[in-house]
Design a protein around this motif. Structure first.
Motif, mmCIF file in Angstrom:
data_model
loop_
_atom_site.group_PDB
_atom_site.id
_atom_site.type_symbol
_atom_site.label_atom_id
_atom_site.label_comp_id
_atom_site.label_asym_id
_atom_site.label_seq_id
_atom_site.Cartn_x
_atom_site.Cartn_y
_atom_site.Cartn_z
ATOM 1 N N SER A 13 6.122 -2.411 0.415
ATOM 2 C CA SER A 13 5.945 -2.384 -1.046
ATOM 3 C C SER A 13 4.563 -1.846 -1.413
ATOM 4 N N ILE A 104 -5.448 -3.905 3.910
ATOM 5 C CA ILE A 104 -5.338 -4.924 2.864
ATOM 6 C C ILE A 104 -4.857 -6.209 3.509
ATOM 7 N N GLU A 175 -2.239 -7.229 -5.095
ATOM 8 C CA GLU A 175 -2.453 -6.129 -4.145
ATOM 9 C C GLU A 175 -2.103 -4.778 -4.768
#
Ligand code: GRF
Length: 363
Positions: A13, A104, A175
């Protein structure tokens, strides 16, 4: 145009969000996705967005990273974004792209980072520790897991009754806002094709984060001191596959660049910053017809003054559209159309009158 690569092993995603954030713009694009998991959902998602995706087995990542490096170089990759990449990144890649590999992590590092801390385990640990807040961190990848310099962080609250799943969903939303901004910040700092020194990477890390999330194109436009009025460009054709890899090659789908669905920023679900300009680059609304050619033709062939008015309205269509005034652009397009018709009618009438009058010898 700065080419970036995304490394991903899972759902993808973040990878999808990065593509949507950049690939309709004109400064940065995801040119390549590399994976260590042939059947990861991210593979199909990248394929659907016409992003060249290559699979390398873990043996290649571990024992033959030069093949990966060669692939990156052949695609002119300036920066790598790890997005849920669960494979080891060899030191030779880290060294070759020093300061230009970002990761991340779904916590406020350095808390809840390190070996074994990934996915729901992170969120479970945060909840069990009774933390009032969590968040996401983008950091530079170094040889120590989750310990590189922090580029940007975004906090989210931990709410009463949160489960690992609900917290994960909230962190994911953070995010999607955080990662494109962090990528833009580092790309801006290092510059395309720049030989990046550790010092420059550190500068990128130390720089102040933007006060509000902006579109990547706006950030670039501001940095370059130009106006953000460049239309999106189509994705270029996929490159040939190198040895060792299975390439998922794709043909561009009908619909040109719009298939990439250049997204409003912040992404769907996040509120737009107060007073934010709705740039044409951030809307899916196509530009209305400018009628410019018709205006010119009608000016020359029919009635000059109304034709000139049509030209003026025509030229306003694109300027209003790129200034984000979509309604104004539509109005100008309609006005141009009306004045083309007026010019045509007046042209026909005057010519129709002129011919018999001239025959009658009055002109
Ligand atoms: C994200 O939570 C990211 O922080 C971590 O892995 C997850 C990847 O999720 N590194 P997705 O595959 O992008 O949905």
């Amino acid at each position: 145009m700065t080419n970036i690569a995304v490394f991903a092993s899972g759902t993808g995603s973040n990878a999808v969000n990065i593509v949507k954030s950049f690939n309709g713009g004109s400064r940065i694009r995801v040119a390549l996705c590399l994976t260590d998991k042939e059947d990861a959902p991210v593979v199909q998602k990248m394929k659907d967005m016409c992003i060249e995706t290559q699979y390398f087995p873990r043996s290649v990542w571990r024992e033959n990273p030069d093949v990966i490096l060669e692939t990156l170089r052949s695609h002119d990759i300036s920066l790598i974004a790890l997005a849920g990449f669960l494979c080891f990144v060899d030191d030779r890649i880290v060294t070759a792209y020093e300061g230009r590999i970002l990761n991340i992590h779904p916590s406020l590092l350095p808390a809840y980072g390190g070996k074994g801390m990934h996915g729901k385990k992170v969120h479970q640990a945060v909840i069990e520790a009774g933390e009032p807040k969590s968040g996401a961190t983008v950091h530079v990848v170094t040889d120590t897991i989750d310990m590189g310099p922090i580029v940007m962080q975004k906090e989210v609250p931990v709410l009463p009754g949160d489960t690992a799943e609900s917290l994960e969903a909230r962190v994911h939303e953070a995010e999607y806002e955080l990662y494109p901004n962090a990528i833009a910040k580092v790309v801006k700092s290092i510059g395309k094709n720049a030989e990046v020194s550790g010092e420059e990477a550190q500068d990128a890390v130390n720089a102040e984060p933007p006060a509000v999330p902006r579109s990547v194109d706006d950030a670039w436009a501001e940095a370059l001191g130009v106006s953000n009025n460049v239309p999106p460009v189509p994705q270029s054709a996929p490159q040939p596959a190198p040895q060792y890899s299975q390439q998922y090659s794709q043909q561009p789908q009908p619909g040109g660049y719009q298939q990439f669905g250049y997204q409003p920023w912040p992404p769907t679900g996040s509120p737009a910053p107060a007073g934010a300009r709705q740039s044409a680059l951030q809307t899916a609304e196509p530009m209305p017809p400018t009628w410019l050619v018709w205006s010119i033709v009608i000016t020359i062939l029919c009635c000059f003054i109304p034709g000139l008015v049509a030209i003026i309205y025509s030229s306003k269509v694109s300027s209003k559209y790129f200034a984000g005034d979509i309604e104004g652009a539509k109005r100008s397009s309609r006005n141009a159309e009306i004045w083309i018709i007026i010019s045509f009618v007046l042209g026909v009438v005057s010519n129709t009158l002129y011919i018999p009058l001239s025959i009658a010898g009055l002109f």
